[in-house]
Write a protein that holds these residues in place. Structure first.
Motif, PDB file in Angstrom:
ATOM      1  N   THR A  95       0.821  -1.207   0.000  1.00  0.00           N
ATOM      2  CA  THR A  95       0.000   0.000   0.000  1.00  0.00           C
ATOM      3  C   THR A  95       0.851   1.250   0.000  1.00  0.00           C
ATOM      4  OG1 THR A  95      -1.606  -1.201   1.357  1.00  0.00           O
ATOM      5  CG2 THR A  95      -1.881   1.181   1.210  1.00  0.00           C
ATOM      6  N   LYS A  96       0.560   2.138  -0.918  1.00  0.00           N
ATOM      7  CA  LYS A  96       1.237   3.431  -0.933  1.00  0.00           C
ATOM      8  C   LYS A  96       0.661   4.297   0.184  1.00  0.00           C
ATOM      9  CE  LYS A  96       2.534   3.673  -5.824  1.00  0.00           C
ATOM     10  NZ  LYS A  96       3.447   2.622  -5.708  1.00  0.00           N
ATOM     11  N   LEU A  97       1.487   5.192   0.658  1.00  0.00           N
ATOM     12  CA  LEU A  97       1.115   6.106   1.736  1.00  0.00           C
ATOM     13  C   LEU A  97       1.244   7.511   1.184  1.00  0.00           C
ATOM     14  CD1 LEU A  97       0.861   5.981   5.030  1.00  0.00           C
ATOM     15  CD2 LEU A  97       3.217   6.692   4.946  1.00  0.00           C
ATOM     16  N   THR A  98       0.284   8.379   1.435  1.00  0.00           N
ATOM     17  CA  THR A  98       0.437   9.768   0.996  1.00  0.00           C
ATOM     18  C   THR A  98       0.472  10.674   2.222  1.00  0.00           C
ATOM     19  OG1 THR A  98      -1.939  10.105   0.704  1.00  0.00           O
ATOM     20  CG2 THR A  98      -0.701   9.452  -1.244  1.00  0.00           C
ATOM     21  N   VAL A  99       1.346  11.651   2.145  1.00  0.00           N
ATOM     22  CA  VAL A  99       1.464  12.683   3.174  1.00  0.00           C
ATOM     23  C   VAL A  99       1.180  13.982   2.449  1.00  0.00           C
ATOM     24  CG1 VAL A  99       2.969  13.800   4.841  1.00  0.00           C
ATOM     25  CG2 VAL A  99       3.166  11.328   4.431  1.00  0.00           C
ATOM     26  N   ASN A 100       0.027  14.586   2.748  1.00  0.00           N
ATOM     27  CA  ASN A 100      -0.526  15.669   1.936  1.00  0.00           C
ATOM     28  C   ASN A 100      -0.606  15.145   0.512  1.00  0.00           C
ATOM     29  OD1 ASN A 100      -0.980  17.270   4.161  1.00  0.00           O
ATOM     30  ND2 ASN A 100       0.850  18.507   3.889  1.00  0.00           N
ATOM     31  N   GLN A 101       0.085  15.696  -0.456  1.00  0.00           N
ATOM     32  CA  GLN A 101      -0.007  15.139  -1.818  1.00  0.00           C
ATOM     33  C   GLN A 101       1.234  14.348  -2.222  1.00  0.00           C
ATOM     34  OE1 GLN A 101      -1.279  18.471  -1.385  1.00  0.00           O
ATOM     35  NE2 GLN A 101      -3.304  17.565  -1.356  1.00  0.00           N
ATOM     36  N   THR A 102       2.139  14.094  -1.286  1.00  0.00           N
ATOM     37  CA  THR A 102       3.362  13.354  -1.594  1.00  0.00           C
ATOM     38  C   THR A 102       3.136  11.863  -1.383  1.00  0.00           C
ATOM     39  OG1 THR A 102       4.685  15.241  -0.870  1.00  0.00           O
ATOM     40  CG2 THR A 102       5.819  13.137  -1.065  1.00  0.00           C
ATOM     41  N   GLU A 103       3.327  11.084  -2.442  1.00  0.00           N
ATOM     42  CA  GLU A 103       3.114   9.642  -2.384  1.00  0.00           C
ATOM     43  C   GLU A 103       4.415   8.942  -2.018  1.00  0.00           C
ATOM     44  OE1 GLU A 103       2.248   6.753  -5.875  1.00  0.00           O
ATOM     45  OE2 GLU A 103       0.321   7.631  -5.274  1.00  0.00           O
ATOM     46  N   LEU A 104       4.333   8.059  -1.028  1.00  0.00           N
ATOM     47  CA  LEU A 104       5.503   7.301  -0.592  1.00  0.00           C
ATOM     48  C   LEU A 104       5.305   5.822  -0.883  1.00  0.00           C
ATOM     49  CD1 LEU A 104       6.040   8.845   2.971  1.00  0.00           C
ATOM     50  CD2 LEU A 104       7.116   9.529   0.836  1.00  0.00           C
ATOM     51  N   GLY A 105       6.245   5.238  -1.610  1.00  0.00           N
ATOM     52  CA  GLY A 105       6.244   3.800  -1.836  1.00  0.00           C
ATOM     53  C   GLY A 105       6.968   3.109  -0.694  1.00  0.00           C
ATOM     54  N   TYR A 106       7.145   1.802  -0.815  1.00  0.00           N
ATOM     55  CA  TYR A 106       7.796   1.002   0.218  1.00  0.00           C
ATOM     56  C   TYR A 106       9.183   1.558   0.541  1.00  0.00           C
ATOM     57  CZ  TYR A 106       9.866  -3.076   2.512  1.00  0.00           C
ATOM     58  OH  TYR A 106      10.500  -3.917   3.388  1.00  0.00           O
ATOM     59  N   LEU A 107       9.454   1.782   1.813  1.00  0.00           N
ATOM     60  CA  LEU A 107      10.708   2.290   2.385  1.00  0.00           C
ATOM     61  C   LEU A 107      11.011   3.748   2.050  1.00  0.00           C
ATOM     62  CD1 LEU A 107      13.097  -0.797   2.161  1.00  0.00           C
ATOM     63  CD2 LEU A 107      11.707  -0.035   4.090  1.00  0.00           C
ATOM     64  N   ASN A 108      10.109   4.441   1.353  1.00  0.00           N
ATOM     65  CA  ASN A 108      10.297   5.885   1.146  1.00  0.00           C
ATOM     66  C   ASN A 108       9.993   6.590   2.456  1.00  0.00           C
ATOM     67  OD1 ASN A 108       8.845   5.793  -2.138  1.00  0.00           O
ATOM     68  ND2 ASN A 108      11.002   5.785  -1.608  1.00  0.00           N
ATOM     69  N   LYS A 109      10.719   7.691   2.691  1.00  0.00           N
ATOM     70  CA  LYS A 109      10.488   8.459   3.907  1.00  0.00           C
ATOM     71  C   LYS A 109      10.653   9.943   3.626  1.00  0.00           C
ATOM     72  CE  LYS A 109      15.227   8.057   5.530  1.00  0.00           C
ATOM     73  NZ  LYS A 109      16.086   7.680   6.652  1.00  0.00           N
ATOM     74  N   ILE A 110       9.945  10.758   4.419  1.00  0.00           N
ATOM     75  CA  ILE A 110      10.065  12.215   4.330  1.00  0.00           C
ATOM     76  C   ILE A 110       9.874  12.798   5.728  1.00  0.00           C
ATOM     77  CG2 ILE A 110       9.251  12.443   1.932  1.00  0.00           C
ATOM     78  CD1 ILE A 110       6.546  13.428   3.097  1.00  0.00           C
ATOM     79  N   ASP A 111      10.283  14.055   5.879  1.00  0.00           N
ATOM     80  CA  ASP A 111      10.011  14.765   7.127  1.00  0.00           C
ATOM     81  C   ASP A 111       8.515  15.060   7.191  1.00  0.00           C
ATOM     82  OD1 ASP A 111      12.714  14.690   7.493  1.00  0.00           O
ATOM     83  OD2 ASP A 111      13.027  16.857   7.349  1.00  0.00           O
ATOM     84  N   LEU A 112       7.929  14.859   8.346  1.00  0.00           N
ATOM     85  CA  LEU A 112       6.514  15.107   8.544  1.00  0.00           C
ATOM     86  C   LEU A 112       6.294  16.612   8.708  1.00  0.00           C
ATOM     87  CD1 LEU A 112       4.053  13.180   8.915  1.00  0.00           C
ATOM     88  CD2 LEU A 112       4.322  13.526  11.358  1.00  0.00           C
ATOM     89  N   PRO A 113       5.470  17.232   7.854  1.00  0.00           N
ATOM     90  CA  PRO A 113       5.174  18.661   8.046  1.00  0.00           C
ATOM     91  C   PRO A 113       4.511  18.874   9.404  1.00  0.00           C
ATOM     92  CG  PRO A 113       4.362  17.887   5.916  1.00  0.00           C
ATOM     93  CD  PRO A 113       4.781  16.671   6.696  1.00  0.00           C
TER      94      PRO A 113
END
Length: 186
Positions: A95-113
């Motif tokens: 399952t893809k995860l979206t943070v606002n409009q940013t889509e994250l695939g498996y093992l992708n990571k970003i800073d949480l706004p």
């Protein structure tokens, strides 16, 4: 000196507020294992994991469509600053995860706004960071939403709104285009 004067200075604690929503939450009760409206401490060196596997995840979602480990939140301090942040990592292979409009695939990571909406499947989570100073731990405070957090039909218009509240269509109907003037000329 009094004991009040000698007491340790109280630190504020970073608190991550998470508001959960799922359209079938009343029927399926997938949030029944979450502690709502109660602050929980999480050590700074631990990742807060969300998913179906109670032996690995601190926050359990009781739904077979949720991955064993759906995602994790890691607390960290930005380099050369005193600012504390969270990093979100998608740990689901399916399952893809979206943070606002940013889509994250498996093992992708970003800073949480500091304020954002996290979505996967039919799940919607509003995340809001309340800043603090403590380096040893952070707190989570979970809430349950009665209505959808993300309302696509209520998204704001992407057309800029002028400062004086005059719509660009007003100028077009007048046959003129907007011109910039110095505020002192008004």
């Amino acid at each position: 000196m009094t004991s009040f004067e000698e007491a340790e200075t109280e630190e504020t604690v970073t608190c991550l507020h998470l508001t959960f929503y799922h359209p079938c939450q009343d029927e399926k009760m997938m949030f029944r294992c979450l502690n709502f409206c109660k602050r929980e401490q999480v050590r700074a060196d631990e990742a807060a994991k969300f998913g179906r596997d109670s032996s690995v995840c601190r926050y359990n979602l009781m739904d077979t469509r949720v991955s064993r480990i759906q995602f994790s939140l890691q607390f960290f301090r930005k380099l050369h600053t005193s600012e504390y942040c969270f990093e979100i990592k998608n740990l689901s292979k399916k399952t893809k995860l979206t943070v606002n409009q940013t889509e994250l695939g498996y093992l992708n990571k970003i800073d949480l706004p500091w304020k954002c909406i996290i979505c996967f499947g039919d799940y919607q989570i509003l995340a809001e960071i309340q800043e603090g100073e403590s380096m040893d731990y952070f707190e989570t405070l979970l809430h349950l939403a009665e209505a959808p957090i993300l309302q696509e039909r209520c998204l704001p218009s992407l057309q800029p709104i002028p400062e004086k509240g005059i719509s660009p269509s007003f100028f077009l109907s007048q046959g003129k285009s907007p011109t910039e003037i110095d505020e002192n000329e008004l």
